[in-house]
Design an enzyme around this catalytic site. Structure first.
Site, mmCIF file in Angstrom:
data_model
loop_
_atom_site.group_PDB
_atom_site.id
_atom_site.type_symbol
_atom_site.label_atom_id
_atom_site.label_comp_id
_atom_site.label_asym_id
_atom_site.label_seq_id
_atom_site.Cartn_x
_atom_site.Cartn_y
_atom_site.Cartn_z
ATOM 1 C CG ASP A 52 -1.814 1.212 1.318
ATOM 2 O OD1 ASP A 52 -1.814 2.017 0.366
ATOM 3 O OD2 ASP A 52 -2.507 1.360 2.333
ATOM 4 C CD GLU A 130 35.114 10.738 3.743
ATOM 5 O OE1 GLU A 130 34.952 11.859 4.280
ATOM 6 O OE2 GLU A 130 36.198 10.391 3.249
ATOM 7 C CD GLU A 132 31.842 13.306 9.992
ATOM 8 O OE1 GLU A 132 33.017 13.522 9.656
ATOM 9 O OE2 GLU A 132 31.057 14.215 10.366
ATOM 10 C CD GLU A 187 35.322 12.850 12.114
ATOM 11 O OE1 GLU A 187 35.598 13.937 12.677
ATOM 12 O OE2 GLU A 187 35.802 12.533 11.010
ATOM 13 C CD GLU A 194 34.746 9.811 8.434
ATOM 14 O OE1 GLU A 194 35.438 9.560 7.429
ATOM 15 O OE2 GLU A 194 34.650 10.950 8.933
ATOM 16 C CG HIS A 243 32.813 15.184 3.876
ATOM 17 N ND1 HIS A 243 34.067 15.421 4.388
ATOM 18 C CD2 HIS A 243 31.986 16.029 4.551
ATOM 19 C CE1 HIS A 243 34.005 16.351 5.322
ATOM 20 N NE2 HIS A 243 32.741 16.728 5.447
ATOM 21 N NE ARG A 314 41.511 18.274 5.356
ATOM 22 C CZ ARG A 314 41.103 17.064 5.035
ATOM 23 N NH1 ARG A 314 39.831 16.774 5.043
ATOM 24 N NH2 ARG A 314 41.976 16.123 4.704
ATOM 25 C CD GLU A 331 36.263 15.492 1.064
ATOM 26 O OE1 GLU A 331 35.898 15.247 2.228
ATOM 27 O OE2 GLU A 331 37.425 15.837 0.777
ATOM 28 N NE ARG A 333 35.478 19.143 3.420
ATOM 29 C CZ ARG A 333 35.300 20.035 4.396
ATOM 30 N NH1 ARG A 333 34.832 21.250 4.103
ATOM 31 N NH2 ARG A 333 35.582 19.737 5.637
#
Length: 442
Positions: A52, A130, A132, A187, A194, A243, A314, A331, A333
């Site tokens: 359903d 990745e 976390e 982490e 992670e 990420h 970063r 990557e 992020r």
């Protein structure tokens, strides 16, 4: 991989499987399932199991509720933590009674985006996610508390990292289920962890994220812990991201690599990144889909706030990891683990493909810490910010034709409806912070 119907029937008998969970994902990214006894397995493998759809978030109205589960045979796996009356699972695509794919099935939406990539000559999108998560202690009734299971930090180990044994068992279970685990560590925030697993094609990677969440929550419960993928469960601590490392392939060739380029990036990679940056504000409601998501996207906690890229820095939204050759990748992020992984990958891919189709120019990289730049400096450098809240993100989504097209009319309308309700409930709620600030002051 490569199971046939006969293989699955044989394995189920040999391994004494008693029940099978036919799993799928609703529009909000929540795993759902229909559990059947093994006596109904052959019927399921013949795509004859009906459910359903009107009871599932973002699916269909009650007057058009019948839907069918089409198992992906390659997703067959037996849950290793159930030793008696063994349970297996198959991840399913959703089909309408007339045999057509359901337009609102998140897995189907990702497959549609991948077909667009194939039309441009790309045979695969590889994704390395990745996700976390936090581990919280539970109370005597088994309900989660806000007390983390340790006070550890980045890469800490036992006895400071009290989640080590739980995390180790999670890794062992994942490996039994076919995951190739690359790393497992504590982490930055207390109680935050992670576990990194090897990249794979986009659909398989999204399936793995959903399986990963299920395993993490199941094993954590054995240790009287609650695993949460909430993006920002604790004020003043780092939040949890997801990420997504991604690349496009043409056969065995990584379309993102060019050895003659100073950074080893092909024109395709640069156009792809330009598309992702162009549509970042438009797809934020999908990659960061909750009110809480925007509590993570603030300066000072290693989460990206600004729409920019760098080969080393970063602080921007996109980073280029150092590996080259077949491992060349971008990557992204900003996504968080509350995102529906199928939808998140679909909109990021659609954005990148738009950059490739239109040969969008990639802005200059930002190799300084954007967090310490003034607003005027960011403005003069042409660095926009991600949306500040869910409402702003929804407005940006509705104004982005590429992202809307990637989702399709059905999923877009239902997603926006659900999220506008969520925003309105949050906006009109009286929160504890307000009582603490104003109750005695006025």
């Amino acid at each position: 991989m490569g199971y046939t119907k006969d293989d699955i029937m044989r394995i189920a008998k040999e391994e004494n499987v008693r029940f099978i969970r036919l799993q799928f994902t609703d529009l909000l990214g929540v795993i759902k399932n229909v559990e059947i006894p093994v006596s109904q397995l052959e019927k399921a493998l013949d795509n004859k199991m009906m459910f359903d759809g009107s009871s599932i978030e973002g699916y269909v109205r009650i007057e058009e509720s019948d839907m069918y589960l089409y198992p992906d045979l390659d997703t067959w796996v037996i849950f290793p933590w159930v030793t008696e009356d063994r349970v297996a699972r198959l991840i399913c695509d959703i089909y309408m009674p007339d045999g057509t794919p359901f337009a609102g099935d998140p897995r189907g939406i990702l497959k549609r985006a991948l077909r667009d990539a194939q039309e441009l000559g790309y045979t695969a999108m590889n994704v390395g996610p990745e996700p976390e998560f936090f581990l919280f202690k539970t109370d005597e009734k088994g309900n989660p508390t806000l007390e983390t299971n340790d006070q550890g930090g980045y890469f800490d180990l036992a006895p400071t990292d009290l989640g080590e044994n739980c995390r180790r068992e999670i890794v062992l279970v994942l490996e039994k289920m076919g995951f190739e685990i690359e790393a497992s560590h504590h982490e930055v925030a207390p109680g935050q962890h992670e576990i990194d697993f090897k990249y794979s094609d986009a659909v398989h990677a999204a399936d793995q994220i959903q399986t990963f969440k299920l395993v993490v929550k199941t094993i954590a419960r054995k240790y009287n812990l609650h695993a949460s993928f909430m993006p920002k469960p604790l004020f003043g601590m780092n939040g949890s991201g997801m990420h997504c490392h991604q690349s496009l392939f043409q056969g065995d060739t990584n379309a993102f690599y060019d050895e003659s380029d100073r950074l080893g990036l092909s024109a395709t990679a640069r156009h792809y990144m330009a598309g992702v940056l162009r549509h970042a504000r438009g797809f934020a409601a999908i990659t960061n889909p909750t009110v809480n998501s925007y509590k993570r996207l603030v300066p000072g906690y290693e989460a990206p706030v600004y729409v920019a890229w760098s080969a080393s820095n970063r602080s921007p939204m996109i980073r280029i990891p150092a590996s080259r050759g077949l491992s060349t990748r971008v990557e992204v992020r900003n996504p968080d683990p509350a995102a529906n992984p199928y939808l998140a990958m679909a909109v990021m891919l659609a954005s990148g493909l738009d950059g490739i189709r239109n040969k969008l120019s990639l802005p200059a990289p930002v190799d300084r810490n954007i967090y310490v730049m003034s607003e005027d400096e960011r403005e003069s450098a042409g660095i926009p910010s991600l949306p500040e809240n869910l409402k702003e993100a929804l407005d940006e989504l509705l104004g982005d034709e590429v992202v809307c097209d990637a989702l399709g009319d059905h999923a877009l309308a239902h997603f926006v409806e659900l999220k506008e309700i969520e925003w309105d409930m949050y906006r009109t709620q009286v929160h504890q912070w307000e009582r603490d600030q104003y109750l005695t002051l006025y």
